[in-house]
Structure formats: structure tokens, C-alpha cells
Design a protein around this motif. Structure first.
Motif, short mmCIF file in Angstrom:
data_model
loop_
_atom_site.label_atom_id
_atom_site.label_comp_id
_atom_site.label_asym_id
_atom_site.label_seq_id
_atom_site.Cartn_x
_atom_site.Cartn_y
_atom_site.Cartn_z
N GLU A 55 -28.37 28.10 40.05
CA GLU A 55 -29.70 28.43 40.34
C GLU A 55 -30.56 28.32 38.95
O GLU A 55 -30.21 29.00 37.98
CB GLU A 55 -30.01 29.80 41.01
CG GLU A 55 -31.40 30.17 41.42
CD GLU A 55 -31.58 31.72 41.98
OE1 GLU A 55 -31.70 31.70 43.24
OE2 GLU A 55 -31.39 32.52 41.33
N ARG A 84 -38.24 28.35 42.12
CA ARG A 84 -36.62 28.68 42.09
C ARG A 84 -35.87 27.36 42.80
O ARG A 84 -36.26 27.03 43.62
CB ARG A 84 -36.42 29.92 42.93
CG ARG A 84 -35.09 30.54 42.93
CD ARG A 84 -35.12 31.79 43.82
NE ARG A 84 -34.18 32.59 43.44
CZ ARG A 84 -34.16 34.01 43.83
NH1 ARG A 84 -35.03 34.40 44.72
NH2 ARG A 84 -33.19 34.62 43.51
N LEU A 139 -32.34 25.00 42.98
CA LEU A 139 -30.91 25.00 43.13
C LEU A 139 -30.54 23.72 42.53
O LEU A 139 -30.69 22.56 43.40
CB LEU A 139 -30.17 25.21 44.81
CG LEU A 139 -28.85 25.47 44.72
CD1 LEU A 139 -28.30 26.71 44.29
CD2 LEU A 139 -28.58 25.07 46.29
N GLY A 174 -34.63 26.75 45.75
CA GLY A 174 -33.60 27.56 45.74
C GLY A 174 -33.23 28.76 46.49
O GLY A 174 -32.49 29.68 46.46
#
Length: 123
Positions: free
Chosen positions: A24, A31, A33, A47
Motif C-alpha cells: 500500500e 491510497r 494498492l 487501496g
């Protein structure tokens, strides 16, 4: 009318990421991933789970199957496409990603003032 070009941002957290692993990162206020698939390709998704914004990095990642199960409520996603597996009617927002031969990973983040993640109600 053409769309404005998407700026690219370095993701130092993803440099040196092993194949079959994920991380992450906060990229340009988003955010994200980042997934390094076992075939060597990269993908980048929102994320947080579209169900209740639970951090997806805490989920159970099955790198061989390419699926991630959110540890919040068990929602499952195909990290090859971002499509929901369970439930099937939901998907993750996918960011464009580039990896260089030097090992740098860059994510394209639209600068349109919008949050870049999908939300799904319980199915």
C-alpha cells in the motif's frame, strides 16, 4: 475534446517489490494498492475496499490465484482485472502503472479533483 494528460508519480514503496507481493502507498493524496504479479507485471488499484473503505493491504492475498480477500468482510477481488469475485457486481478502480527497467514504479493519478475509488453497497 481531448482529456488532459494524466501525471505520473513515483512509488518508492513499490521499488524492489517481489513478484507475488503487494504494498500500500499514498500517491498524490490517493491510497493505492500496488501488486507485483508472479508473471512480473504490475497493477495498481484503489487501496480501500469498495464495501466499507477497509484497507485492502491487510487482506489475504493468494498470489497464485491472483485474488485478494478483504479482511474486513471477506469481499474478494481478482487483482488481474480489479473485478469483484464475491460479490461479482463490484470492482476496484484501476490506475495506470508503469515499471521501468531500472526498477522504478510509477502510477498515473488523474488530477481532476475527484476521489478515485469505487463504492459498492452490500449485495
Amino acid at each position: 475534446m481531448s482529456e488532459a494528460p494524466v501525471p505520473w508519480f513515483d512509488v518508492p514503496e513499490a521499488e524492489g517489490l517481489w513478484e507475488g507481493d503487494l504494498v500500500e502507498a499514498e500517491v498524490a493524496g490517493e491510497r493505492v494498492l500496488v501488486v507485483h504479479h508472479v508473471d512480473g507485471s504490475f497493477a495498481a488499484y484503489q487501496g480501500v475496499c469498495p464495501h466499507q473503505d477497509f484497507p485492502l493491504a491487510y487482506g489475504k492475498w493468494d498470489e497464485e490465484e491472483g485474488t485478494l480477500t478483504c479482511s474486513g468482510h471477506g469481499w474478494e477481488f481478482d487483482l488481474g482485472s480489479g473485478a469483484g469475485v464475491n460479490p461479482s457486481g463490484c470492482r476496484l478502480y484501476r490506475y495506470p502503472v508503469r515499471a521501468t527497467d531500472a526498477g522504478a514504479v510509477r502510477i498515473g493519478i488523474p488530477q481532476d479533483g475527484e476521489a478515485h475509488h469505487h463504492r459498492c453497497r452490500e449485495m
